[in-house]
Enzyme design. Sequence first.
Site, PDB file in Angstrom:
ATOM      1  N   CYS A  86       0.835  -1.199   0.000  1.00 60.89           N
ATOM      2  CA  CYS A  86       0.000   0.000   0.000  1.00 60.89           C
ATOM      3  C   CYS A  86       0.873   1.254   0.000  1.00 60.89           C
ATOM      4  O   CYS A  86       1.599   1.515  -0.952  1.00 60.89           O
ATOM      5  CB  CYS A  86      -0.998  -0.044   1.146  1.00 60.89           C
ATOM      6  SG  CYS A  86      -2.350   1.166   0.963  1.00 60.89           S
ATOM      7  N   HIS A 189      -3.824  -4.837   0.031  1.00 61.96           N
ATOM      8  CA  HIS A 189      -3.367  -5.373   1.322  1.00 61.96           C
ATOM      9  C   HIS A 189      -3.450  -6.899   1.303  1.00 61.96           C
ATOM     10  O   HIS A 189      -4.519  -7.457   1.556  1.00 61.96           O
ATOM     11  CB  HIS A 189      -4.239  -4.835   2.460  1.00 61.96           C
ATOM     12  CG  HIS A 189      -3.987  -3.402   2.782  1.00 61.96           C
ATOM     13  ND1 HIS A 189      -3.011  -2.994   3.661  1.00 61.96           N
ATOM     14  CD2 HIS A 189      -4.578  -2.261   2.332  1.00 61.96           C
ATOM     15  CE1 HIS A 189      -3.011  -1.670   3.755  1.00 61.96           C
ATOM     16  NE2 HIS A 189      -3.956  -1.208   2.947  1.00 61.96           N
ATOM     17  N   GLU A 191      -2.410  -8.888   3.523  1.00 63.04           N
ATOM     18  CA  GLU A 191      -2.723  -9.367   4.882  1.00 63.04           C
ATOM     19  C   GLU A 191      -4.216  -9.291   5.184  1.00 63.04           C
ATOM     20  O   GLU A 191      -4.671  -9.880   6.170  1.00 63.04           O
ATOM     21  CB  GLU A 191      -1.916  -8.586   5.923  1.00 63.04           C
ATOM     22  CG  GLU A 191      -2.398  -7.183   6.230  1.00 63.04           C
ATOM     23  CD  GLU A 191      -1.982  -6.130   5.216  1.00 63.04           C
ATOM     24  OE1 GLU A 191      -2.216  -4.934   5.487  1.00 63.04           O
ATOM     25  OE2 GLU A 191      -1.425  -6.490   4.162  1.00 63.04           O
TER      26      GLU A 191
END
EC number: 4.3.2.10
Length: 208
Positions: A86, A189, A191
Site C-alpha cells: 500500500c 493489502h 494481509e
Amino acid sequence: MSNKLNICIVDYGVGNTHSIMNALSYLGYSKVKISSSESEIKSSQAYILPGVGAFDNAAKNLRDRNLDRILGEEVLVKKKPILGICLGMQLLASVSEENGNHEGLNWIPGTVKKIVTQNHLPVPHVGWNDVTVDHSEPIFKRNSNHVNFYFDHSYHFECESKFISSWCDYGIRVTASVQKENIFGVQFHPEKSHISGLKLFRSFFSSI
C-alpha cells in the site's frame, strides 16, 4: 527452506505491522521481526515495507530514522528482496503529489497521483477488486490471472508499463503491483485478502 528466512517487517511508525506478522506466522514463518534497528535490518534476508496514512509523513519518518540509507544499502547494493504494501509501495516511487510534492525513495521511477475516476466512483478506493496479472513470476505464481484483493487508497502509482506486474480497473487503470529486479510493491493489502494474500506472501518468500 523459505520458512527459515530471516524476515524484517520495517517499523517506521506508520505500518500495519501486526496484521502482517500474524499472516506470516499463520504461514509458518518463524524468524519474523518488526524492527527499525540497523543491526536487525542488516541481519535479515528479506523485507516488508508496510504503510498506512499520508505519504509526506511516512517519507519523513523513513529519513528521520535513517531507514532510507540503511534499506538502500541492503536492497540496492546487496540486492535483498523487499515487498512494499500500500503506502509502502508508493514510497518506492520518485515523488508523490499527496499534500504537495514529496520525494520518495526513487527505487522505481514514477509518480504517485490522486485517483480521478472517469465515472464518479468514490475515492478512496476501498474494498475488493479484481486484479489482472500481466507478470505472474514471482509473486503471483500461486494465484490465477484474475484474482481478488482488498484495496484501501486514494492515490495510485503511475509508472512505465515495464514496471507494472498487475493492474485493476477502477474507472481508470490503477497499478496494482510493481516490480524491478529484487524490488516489489503491491497497492492492495495481502494481509487482508484472505487466501489470495497468503498465496502472494508464500510466492514472494519462496522465490528467494
